[in-house]
Design a protein around this motif. Structure first.
Motif, PDB file in Angstrom:
ATOM      1  N   ARG A 156      -8.238   5.538   6.001  1.00  0.00           N
ATOM      2  CA  ARG A 156      -7.297   4.674   5.270  1.00  0.00           C
ATOM      3  C   ARG A 156      -7.732   4.476   3.822  1.00  0.00           C
ATOM      4  O   ARG A 156      -6.915   4.540   2.912  1.00  0.00           O
ATOM      5  CB  ARG A 156      -7.196   3.317   5.957  1.00  0.00           C
ATOM      6  N   THR A 157      -9.015   4.239   3.621  1.00  0.00           N
ATOM      7  CA  THR A 157      -9.547   4.053   2.273  1.00  0.00           C
ATOM      8  C   THR A 157      -9.349   5.310   1.432  1.00  0.00           C
ATOM      9  O   THR A 157      -8.940   5.242   0.275  1.00  0.00           O
ATOM     10  CB  THR A 157     -11.052   3.701   2.337  1.00  0.00           C
ATOM     11  N   ASP A 158      -9.605   6.463   2.024  1.00  0.00           N
ATOM     12  CA  ASP A 158      -9.442   7.736   1.328  1.00  0.00           C
ATOM     13  C   ASP A 158      -7.981   7.973   0.941  1.00  0.00           C
ATOM     14  O   ASP A 158      -7.683   8.353  -0.195  1.00  0.00           O
ATOM     15  CB  ASP A 158      -9.946   8.878   2.215  1.00  0.00           C
ATOM     16  N   ALA A 215     -11.008   3.468   9.319  1.00  0.00           N
ATOM     17  CA  ALA A 215     -11.078   2.720   8.062  1.00  0.00           C
ATOM     18  C   ALA A 215     -11.407   3.658   6.895  1.00  0.00           C
ATOM     19  O   ALA A 215     -10.832   3.532   5.808  1.00  0.00           O
ATOM     20  CB  ALA A 215     -12.125   1.620   8.166  1.00  0.00           C
ATOM     21  N   ALA A 216     -12.294   4.621   7.118  1.00  0.00           N
ATOM     22  CA  ALA A 216     -12.640   5.586   6.070  1.00  0.00           C
ATOM     23  C   ALA A 216     -11.416   6.418   5.696  1.00  0.00           C
ATOM     24  O   ALA A 216     -11.175   6.682   4.512  1.00  0.00           O
ATOM     25  CB  ALA A 216     -13.773   6.490   6.537  1.00  0.00           C
ATOM     26  N   ALA A 230      -6.957   5.677  -1.922  1.00  0.00           N
ATOM     27  CA  ALA A 230      -7.512   6.134  -3.198  1.00  0.00           C
ATOM     28  C   ALA A 230      -6.710   7.315  -3.734  1.00  0.00           C
ATOM     29  O   ALA A 230      -6.432   7.397  -4.938  1.00  0.00           O
ATOM     30  CB  ALA A 230      -8.971   6.526  -3.024  1.00  0.00           C
TER      31      ALA A 230
END
Length: 61
Positions: A32-34, A29-30, A37
């Motif tokens: 994907r979020t990165d 999840a981290a 962004a």
């Protein structure tokens, strides 16, 4: 190597890859979020979206 690294971060995601372990949901999840962004930042800067490279693309290059 030990399994005491920061889960839920991009660093943790990279560590999973380095150690060839199954990536936990928090690290994934981290990542994907990165990536999302970074894509938003590219779009805001007026740059086209990055093209995904496939194994075939890398081999043919």
């Amino acid at each position: 190597m030990t399994n005491d690294f920061p889960h839920g971060t991009v660093r943790g995601y990279r560590r999973h890859l380095k150690e060839k372990t199954v990536t936990c949901d928090d690290c994934l999840a981290a990542r994907r979020t990165d990536r999302a962004a970074k894509e938003r930042a590219r779009e805001a800067a007026g740059k086209p979206p990055r093209q995904r490279r496939t194994t075939r693309d890398a081999r043919d290059a």
